[in-house]
Design a protein around this motif. Structure first.
Motif, short mmCIF file in Angstrom:
data_model
loop_
_atom_site.label_atom_id
_atom_site.label_comp_id
_atom_site.label_asym_id
_atom_site.label_seq_id
_atom_site.Cartn_x
_atom_site.Cartn_y
_atom_site.Cartn_z
N LEU A 27 29.62 5.17 70.67
CA LEU A 27 29.82 3.74 70.92
C LEU A 27 29.11 3.26 72.18
N LEU A 40 36.82 7.91 58.02
CA LEU A 40 36.51 6.66 58.70
C LEU A 40 37.49 6.46 59.83
N HIS A 42 39.05 3.57 62.23
CA HIS A 42 39.22 2.12 62.19
C HIS A 42 39.60 1.58 63.56
N SER A 43 38.99 0.47 63.92
CA SER A 43 39.39 -0.27 65.12
C SER A 43 39.88 -1.63 64.65
N THR A 45 38.32 -4.40 64.77
CA THR A 45 37.26 -5.23 64.19
C THR A 45 36.33 -4.51 63.23
N ARG A 46 36.28 -3.18 63.27
CA ARG A 46 35.34 -2.49 62.38
C ARG A 46 35.78 -1.06 62.09
N ALA A 47 35.09 -0.48 61.12
CA ALA A 47 35.35 0.91 60.75
C ALA A 47 34.07 1.72 60.96
N LEU A 48 34.21 2.86 61.58
CA LEU A 48 33.07 3.74 61.86
C LEU A 48 33.26 5.07 61.16
#
Length: 178
Positions: A27, A40, A42-43, A45-48
């Motif tokens: 990040l 995955l 998850h945050s 706002t998004r998934a990484l």
């Protein structure tokens, strides 16, 4: 928590870090993900995708690395989890030349042993018992031993560790003759 293999910018293995640390590196653009674990993260706002192997974006100079540290886990990895005397499953550590007789706690003098052999041998030398070692103990070599000796393994790491002696190390661990 899963662990991630960290490679230098030159693809040299540096070490193993927790998944959280690897995500922070990715990040902050200090590393790029080379292999994904399939999960995955998850945050709000998004998934990484969770990384399995990351490569640093800048080369990190590594000072001279001494010998591989002698740990119980690395010793069992070196001996493939088998007793150095009889070949059955090892559960303890034994000094070939007992410490009570001047033996040192070094790679050349320490082997994995089963409980029975360790108890029978006690503080005697193997020549007194007429025993022989199945293989001569020696310190492991190669960068892969530093990674494999941590006990964290992932099959996705193998292509990155093969040039550094991982085949021999994994063969010993898995009990396959190399």
């Amino acid at each position: 928590m899963p662990h991630v293999l960290v490679l230098n910018a030159s693809y040299e293995p540096l070490g193993v870090v927790p998944l959280r640390r690897a995500l922070v590196l990715v990040l902050n653009n200090k590393a790029i993900c080379l292999e994904e674990s399939g999960a995955l993260m998850h945050s709000a706002t998004r998934a990484l995708p969770a990384p399995s192997v990351v490569k640093l974006t800048k080369f990190v100079r590594v000072p001279f690395r001494g010998p591989v540290p002698l740990t119980r886990r690395a010793l069992f990895a070196r001996d493939g989890g088998k007793c150095a005397y009889c070949g059955c499953a090892a559960t303890s550590v034994d000094h070939v030349i007992p410490r009570s007789r001047g033996g040192k706690h070094t790679w050349d003098n320490v082997v994995a042993a089963c409980r029975r052999c360790n108890h029978v041998k006690a503080d005697r030398h193997i020549t007194e018992l007429g025993w022989r070692l199945r293989h001569q103990p020696a310190p492991p070599t190669g960068l892969a031993w530093r990674i494999i000796g941590t006990g964290h393994r992932d099959p996705r790491w193998l292509p990155y560790l093969q040039p550094y002696g991982a085949d021999d190390a994994l063969a010993r661990i898995d009990g396959i003759s190399a």
